[in-house]
Design an enzyme around this catalytic site. Structure first.
Site: not given
Lengths: 432, 272
Positions: A50, A97
């Site tokens: 989300c 990352h």
């Protein structure tokens, strides 16, 4: 063998963009399979939650940034403008990352646990569809390991960081196993329902509901497998309960010491009031009893603030762990960049060795052949080891690619196509 | 030299290391390190047992012949108790209390003298070994209940005063501490009762024995009475959990004094 990622998250894109970027599980196979059909893509993994929509690729050659953005926009069904807010990371930065994401360091709620499971799911989906590559396998398994390590070696995921979970945390400081204790819910509105759900998730089994409207109390009690009691709750209800969750819209306290507190002096076990209502439902005078604890929304916010601060402190240690793990990955990654050259070198040396042994065979007795093979292999192994060690040393100064290129040229065999391919890869790496 | 100087020094260093490790875990919680600390705790149990074995071998019986030896034996039981509880419930910061207690007992033991002495001759009998070991195991358990009582009081204070520090989330929950306290009280009382019964049987059986065995009868009986009162109060739930915790801490202190008096009577007192 390269690594690239492009994506957007809660920091770079607004909710509406993230909603558009979300990929339904049943659409994932199509997108991944389409991606790996691209001639420059060896493997692809999509991480869609989300709060983020990220594409991890292992291309043969690095994509041009504009091309990568276009590919991303197309894969995620976004508008071309959306591609401009996406961030791009390559090689070590892409790994870093992903490691930070898996560790919860890039999450909206620092240190959240769910993201690690989401990274695992994203990887296993791609693995099942056979859209991963050696680089992606390595980076994802390493990221998952790093995420686990961060959570076991730091307290980054400890302590509730939302009011609802803070209420559960306080309850569990009194009663670790909520299933062994009685919970009285006062009110049946949205807040009480949510609290009931969280309590049930944490193991609570014995619930009693007290609400002004009996029908709503019955409905909630039915949902939670509980029972209904009168409104307001009686002194006996308070004697029965170990935890009282109250969230009514009453302008005056629903539970007061004068009305329901009479029997509390006889009580032998602790009683916790979780007052989630504003204005308050629980008379603060209850807190004067020795083993009674009254918590309001403000208290939970205070606990949340303390926990967030503690997580931020832990994030520094988590970043150190990520940094170390990235270094390990980068070493593997560098070694892999030069692996084709090394294979070529080994093949060339082996071919020279076997040819020479063959040529010189008539100078030796047949029974010495085995010894000569052994000796020549050992010598070649030593030469190769020395070159590999020096290349690794050169990698520390960033000269490994130049050296690998020189080796590819110096030991080019008859198979020109392979050499050309190796040189093309190395030239591409050098140009980045 | 090895048994009386080097081994206690090694153990003190090991306990010092454990203490530093647990204090470090308070500032930098690390599950892997915590598991390592628990395993290290078992290594220390092993080293401690080895040392007690050496002392037993040296004096040809369990090391309970001097006050110093009794202190170190009690330290061993407390540490063993702590490690067994840790297997069931992670105590995180409460573990510091037993470590400090064991270090203090070891230091007292060294100061009190570890070398084999000609103590009261009853201490050389098998009966006295049973009696003393059971008493000390019982007292170690009751000390444990005092630690859990302190834990409950500290956690209550934190909950009341909204002190949401690291300790707040690292202590066991209130109900766990109450359960552990009850368990420690019942086990402690059972051990003390068996010990008291065994010594009473021995007292009648050896009526013509040395007076020193009878010397601490009053203290021993008082200790048993206090432990019984505590166990009864726990069983009958006369008090609320918090008050029971406070009572446990107070009575544990009293029992410690009675135990000290009782031991002192054996070594220094006459018939009481």
């Amino acid at each position: 063998m390269k690594l690239e990622m492009i994506g957007l998250n809660h920091r770079t894109a607004v909710l509406s963009t993230r909603e558009r970027a979300a990929i339904a599980p049943d659409a994932l196979p199509d997108i991944l399979e389409r991606l790996v059909r691209h001639p420059n893509i060896e493997g692809a993994v999509i991480l869609s939650t989300c709060n983020r929509a990220e594409l991890y690729l292992s291309p043969t050659f690095h994509f041009d940034e504009a091309e990568l953005r276009a590919l991303y926009v197309e894969a995620f069904g976004l508008d071309p403008d959306d591609g401009n807010v996406a961030y791009v990371h390559r090689d070590a930065n892409a790994a870093q990352h992903l490691f930070r994401v898996a560790s919860g360091l890039d999450s909206q709620m620092l240190g959240e646990i769910q993201i690690l499971a989401q990274v695992k799911n994203a990887y296993s989906s791609a693995l099942e569809l056979a859209t991963t590559s050696a680089t992606l396998n390595k980076v994802f398994t390493h990221a998952i390991m790093c995420g686990k390590q961060v959570r076991t070696r730091t307290a980054i995921s400890q302590g509730a960081v939302s009011v609802a979970y803070a209420a559960i945390e306080v309850a569990q400081r009194l009663y670790r196993k909520l299933e062994e204790h009685n919970i009285l819910l006062v009110g049946a509105g949205e807040t009480t329902q949510l609290a009931a759900k969280y309590l049930a998730d944490a193991g609570a089994l014995n619930l009693r509901v007290s609400n002004r409207t009996t029908e709503r109390a019955e409905s909630l009690a039915q949902q939670m497998n509980g029972s209904v009691t009168s409104f307001p709750p009686t002194a006996d209800d308070l004697m029965w309960a170990d935890i009282v969750v109250s969230a009514t819209s009453s302008p005056t306290p629903v539970l007061s010491v004068n009305e329901q507190g009479g029997k509390l002096k006889q009580r032998k076990r602790p009683l916790l009031f979780l007052d989630l209502a504003v204005p308050r439902d629980v008379d603060p005078a209850f807190a004067e009893f020795d083993d009674v604890y009254v918590y309001t929304v403000d208290d939970f916010q205070e606990l949340v603030a303390v926990n967030i601060k503690a997580r931020q402190k832990e994030a520094v240690r988590a970043e150190e762990i990520v940094e170390k793990e990235v270094e390990i990955f980068v070493e593997w990654y560098r070694n892999n960049r030069i692996a084709p050259s090394l294979q070529q070198l080994q093949a060339a040396l082996e071919s020279i060795r076997s040819a020479e042994v063959e040529n010189q065979a008539h100078h030796f007795r047949p029974e010495d052949r085995e010894e000569i093979e052994k000796f020549s292999r050992s010598m070649m192994k030593k030469v190769t080891s020395m070159i590999v060690a020096n290349m690794r040393r050169a990698a520390a100064d960033g000269n490994d690619l130049t050296l690998a290129r020189a080796i590819a040229v110096a030991f080019a065999g008859k198979d020109r196509a392979t050499t050309e391919q190796i040189l093309e890869q190395l030239n591409h790496e050098l140009s980045h | 030299m090895f048994t009386y100087t080097l081994m206690p020094a090694i153990l003190l260093v090991l306990f010092g290391g454990l203490l530093a490790l647990w204090i470090m875990l308070y500032h930098k919680p690390d599950n892997q390190l915590e598991r390592a600390a628990v395993r290290f705790g078992w290594v220390v149990v092993g080293v401690y047992a080895f040392w007690l074995g050496l002392l037993s071998f040296d004096q040809q019986q369990i090391p309970i012949l001097t006050i110093g030896q009794i202190c170190v034996f009690l330290g061993f039981l407390i540490w063993m108790d702590q490690q067994l509880v840790e297997r069931r419930i992670s105590q995180r910061m409460l573990v510091v209390v037993p470590i400090v207690l064991v270090i203090l007992l070891m230091l007292s033991g060294i100061a009190g003298g570890l070398r084999h002495l000609e103590g009261p001759h009853e201490l050389h009998s098998a009966w006295s070994a049973v009696h003393i070991i059971l008493s000390m195991a019982g007292v170690a358990m009751l000390f444990g209940s005092g630690v859990y009582g302190i834990g409950s009081i500290v956690l209550r204070r934190m909950l009341k005063k909204r002190q949401f520090g690291r300790l707040f989330s690292t202590l066991p929950s209130m109900d766990e501490m109450h359960k552990l306290r009850s368990l420690a009280i019942y086990h402690g009382w059972s051990l003390i009762t068996i010990s008291f019964a065994s010594s009473t049987i021995f007292m009648f059986a050896e009526r013509d024995g040395s007076p020193s065995f009878f010397s601490h009868l009053h203290e021993m009986f008082a200790l048993w009475a206090v432990a019984s009162l505590l166990a009864l109060s726990e069983k009958k739930r006369w008090l609320g959990d918090q008050r029971q915790a406070r009572l446990t801490v107070a009575l544990t202190m009293l029992m410690f004094l009675l135990m000290a008096g009782s031991v002192a009577q054996i070594f220094f007192g006459g018939r009481s």
